[in-house]
Design a protein around this motif. Structure first.
Motif, mmCIF file in Angstrom:
data_model
loop_
_atom_site.group_PDB
_atom_site.id
_atom_site.type_symbol
_atom_site.label_atom_id
_atom_site.label_comp_id
_atom_site.label_asym_id
_atom_site.label_seq_id
_atom_site.Cartn_x
_atom_site.Cartn_y
_atom_site.Cartn_z
ATOM 1 N N VAL A 272 -3.110 11.944 -11.423
ATOM 2 C CA VAL A 272 -2.571 10.697 -10.882
ATOM 3 C C VAL A 272 -3.586 10.041 -9.945
ATOM 4 N N ASP A 273 -4.215 10.850 -9.081
ATOM 5 C CA ASP A 273 -5.229 10.310 -8.173
ATOM 6 C C ASP A 273 -6.382 9.690 -8.959
ATOM 7 N N GLU A 274 -6.793 10.365 -10.030
ATOM 8 C CA GLU A 274 -7.896 9.867 -10.855
ATOM 9 C C GLU A 274 -7.554 8.522 -11.482
ATOM 10 N N LEU A 275 -6.344 8.390 -12.008
ATOM 11 C CA LEU A 275 -5.970 7.179 -12.728
ATOM 12 C C LEU A 275 -5.678 6.009 -11.797
ATOM 13 N N VAL A 276 -5.033 6.242 -10.664
ATOM 14 C CA VAL A 276 -4.788 5.124 -9.740
ATOM 15 C C VAL A 276 -6.109 4.613 -9.169
ATOM 16 N N GLY A 277 -7.078 5.522 -9.030
ATOM 17 C CA GLY A 277 -8.398 5.096 -8.582
ATOM 18 C C GLY A 277 -9.128 4.294 -9.638
ATOM 19 N N ALA A 278 -9.083 4.784 -10.892
ATOM 20 C CA ALA A 278 -9.785 4.106 -11.986
ATOM 21 C C ALA A 278 -9.208 2.718 -12.258
ATOM 22 N N LEU A 279 -7.908 2.560 -12.039
ATOM 23 C CA LEU A 279 -7.251 1.285 -12.317
ATOM 24 C C LEU A 279 -7.005 0.454 -11.063
ATOM 25 N N HIS A 280 -7.537 0.909 -9.945
ATOM 26 C CA HIS A 280 -7.482 0.144 -8.687
ATOM 27 C C HIS A 280 -6.043 -0.157 -8.255
ATOM 28 N N ILE A 281 -5.162 0.839 -8.370
ATOM 29 C CA ILE A 281 -3.774 0.655 -7.942
ATOM 30 C C ILE A 281 -3.363 1.719 -6.928
ATOM 31 N N GLY A 282 -4.351 2.290 -6.230
ATOM 32 C CA GLY A 282 -4.063 3.327 -5.240
ATOM 33 C C GLY A 282 -3.124 2.860 -4.144
ATOM 34 N N LYS A 283 -3.261 1.599 -3.733
ATOM 35 C CA LYS A 283 -2.414 1.070 -2.660
ATOM 36 C C LYS A 283 -0.989 0.798 -3.126
ATOM 37 N N LEU A 284 -0.775 0.890 -4.438
ATOM 38 C CA LEU A 284 0.551 0.584 -4.992
ATOM 39 C C LEU A 284 1.343 1.833 -5.331
ATOM 40 N N ARG A 285 0.792 2.993 -5.097
ATOM 41 C CA ARG A 285 1.366 4.207 -5.651
ATOM 42 C C ARG A 285 2.794 4.485 -5.184
ATOM 43 N N ASP A 286 3.197 3.962 -4.029
ATOM 44 C CA ASP A 286 4.551 4.207 -3.533
ATOM 45 C C ASP A 286 5.504 3.037 -3.775
ATOM 46 N N ARG A 287 5.026 2.024 -4.493
ATOM 47 C CA ARG A 287 5.885 0.883 -4.789
ATOM 48 C C ARG A 287 6.695 1.144 -6.064
ATOM 49 N N TYR A 288 7.798 0.390 -6.173
ATOM 50 C CA TYR A 288 8.621 0.437 -7.375
ATOM 51 C C TYR A 288 8.265 -0.748 -8.280
ATOM 52 N N PRO A 289 8.518 -0.637 -9.582
ATOM 53 C CA PRO A 289 8.120 -1.703 -10.521
ATOM 54 C C PRO A 289 8.604 -3.090 -10.143
ATOM 55 N N ILE A 290 9.789 -3.193 -9.525
ATOM 56 C CA ILE A 290 10.321 -4.509 -9.169
ATOM 57 C C ILE A 290 9.413 -5.238 -8.177
ATOM 58 N N ASN A 291 8.594 -4.495 -7.454
ATOM 59 C CA ASN A 291 7.704 -5.091 -6.444
ATOM 60 C C ASN A 291 6.271 -5.250 -6.928
ATOM 61 N N LEU A 292 6.062 -5.164 -8.233
ATOM 62 C CA LEU A 292 4.715 -5.285 -8.792
ATOM 63 C C LEU A 292 4.550 -6.615 -9.520
ATOM 64 N N SER A 293 3.322 -7.129 -9.528
ATOM 65 C CA SER A 293 3.003 -8.313 -10.326
ATOM 66 C C SER A 293 2.860 -7.896 -11.788
#
Length: 349
Positions: A108-129
């Protein structure tokens, strides 16, 4: 080393599909609605029954259930779990397959880093663009160490700029993880940006599989030629490199400015619907603007095709019937055209 082979596949609209996707290749399936593109993905994933055979690296996959095929699938509707955070969505498939918690965390750490979504990891889909949801769904699709990724219209719901950026990001990620990928897309221009090869699908049959340049400059069937927009193909007679990544190309008496990447240009393709035509001289700079003479007018169901003789070349232009009706056009009349710089494509040698 995921090489994919489809042999004599028939299902629903599909008729005797034979297709090979090379290891680490990005293949894009392009065609109109109902052509059978998504059905091909579903066959590869094992989501539907079919006639024929599917092989991964020579191994017969017929009868192998979806969860054992090692295939990631990014659906058009994304299907994120609304009650799970970004990190939990990505980890879901790993947990289902019984991976150790330490492996899950690292992945999970590897993929959130590769896709630049590390700051979003605790958000729910309703709060995503839209773009953030796409990245999350992509990470979830490949998290269980899949080597084959199927993507059904992955950028269809995004604005043009976000879609273009995400496609580039997807390509980089696929190369990084040495994945074989098959995209379904409607946008030929978007397909050209990412594809190693493009497969044109029409009425359940493969019309042509080739590189983007071959599809554009060497269509093998009338169906392909019409699907890609019946492009005007012009020979390059002379080239002159300009500053700032531009080149001036001469074809007949036409001089065009194009973006330039360093190789010698052989041919230029101009789509008929990327040419602006006016019966009065438009204001603005002279860049890629020409005058010509109408040589033919071809009314179609919803469009009108107009052939214009320009600088020793014969160009086909398309416009809506409404736009045509607002102009006073006839054979032999002088008209003015603008060729859109960003839509010009060329063949390099």
């Amino acid at each position: 080393m995921p090489l994919i082979e489809l042999k004599d596949i028939s299902k629903y609209v599909l008729h005797d599909i034979n297709l090979t996707v090379q290891d680490n290749e990005i293949l894009v399936l392009v065609g109109p609605n109902g052509a059978g593109k998504s059905t091909i993905l579903n066959v590869i994933a094992g989501l539907i029954d079919y006639e024929g055979s599917v092989h991964f690296d020579g191994k017969d996959m017929n009868g192998i259930p979806t969860h054992k095929r090692g295939v990631g699938y990014l659906f058009q509707d994304l299907a994120l779990f609304p009650h799970l955070t970004v990190a939990e969505n990505i980890a879901y498939g790993l947990k289902v397959q019984g991976y150790d918690n330490s492996v899950i965390k690292t992945r999970v750490d590897e993929l959130v880093g590769a896709l630049h979504i590390g700051k979003l990891r605790d958000r729910y889909p309703i709060n995503l663009s839209g773009g953030e949801k796409q990245r999350t769904a992509l990470a979830r699709a490949i998290a269980p160490f899949q080597k084959i990724l199927l993507l059904d219209e992955p950028t269809a719901s995004l604005d043009a700029q976000t879609a273009k950026y995400l496609r580039a990001e997807l390509c980089s990620l696929l190369r990084k993880f040495n994945m074989t990928a098959i995209f379904v897309m409607h946008d030929l221009l978007g397909a050209e940006e990412i594809a190693d090869r493009i497969a044109i699908i029409h009425k359940g049959r493969i019309e042509q599989v080739a590189s983007p340049k071959e599809i554009l400059f060497e269509p093998k069937t009338n169906t392909v030629y019409e699907f890609i927009g019946m492009p005007n193909i012009l020979n390059c007679d002379q080239c002159r490199v300009l500053s700032s990544g531009l080149i001036e190309v001469q074809s007949g008496d036409m001089r065009m400015i194009l973006p330039y990447e360093g190789d010698t240009i052989s041919k230029i393709a101009i789509s008929p619907h990327d040419i602006y035509l006016s019966d009065t001289k438009p204001p603005g700079p002279a860049l890629n603007r020409y005058s010509g003479i109408v040589s033919d007018i071809i009314p179609m169901r919803s469009i009108v095709r107009i052939r214009v003789n320009v600088g020793g070349n014969s160009l086909m232009v398309e416009m809506s019937r409404e736009s045509f009706g607002e102009m006073d056009l006839e054979i032999g009349k002088e008209v003015f055209i603008i060729v859109k710089l960003r839509r010009l494509r060329y063949f390099q040698i």
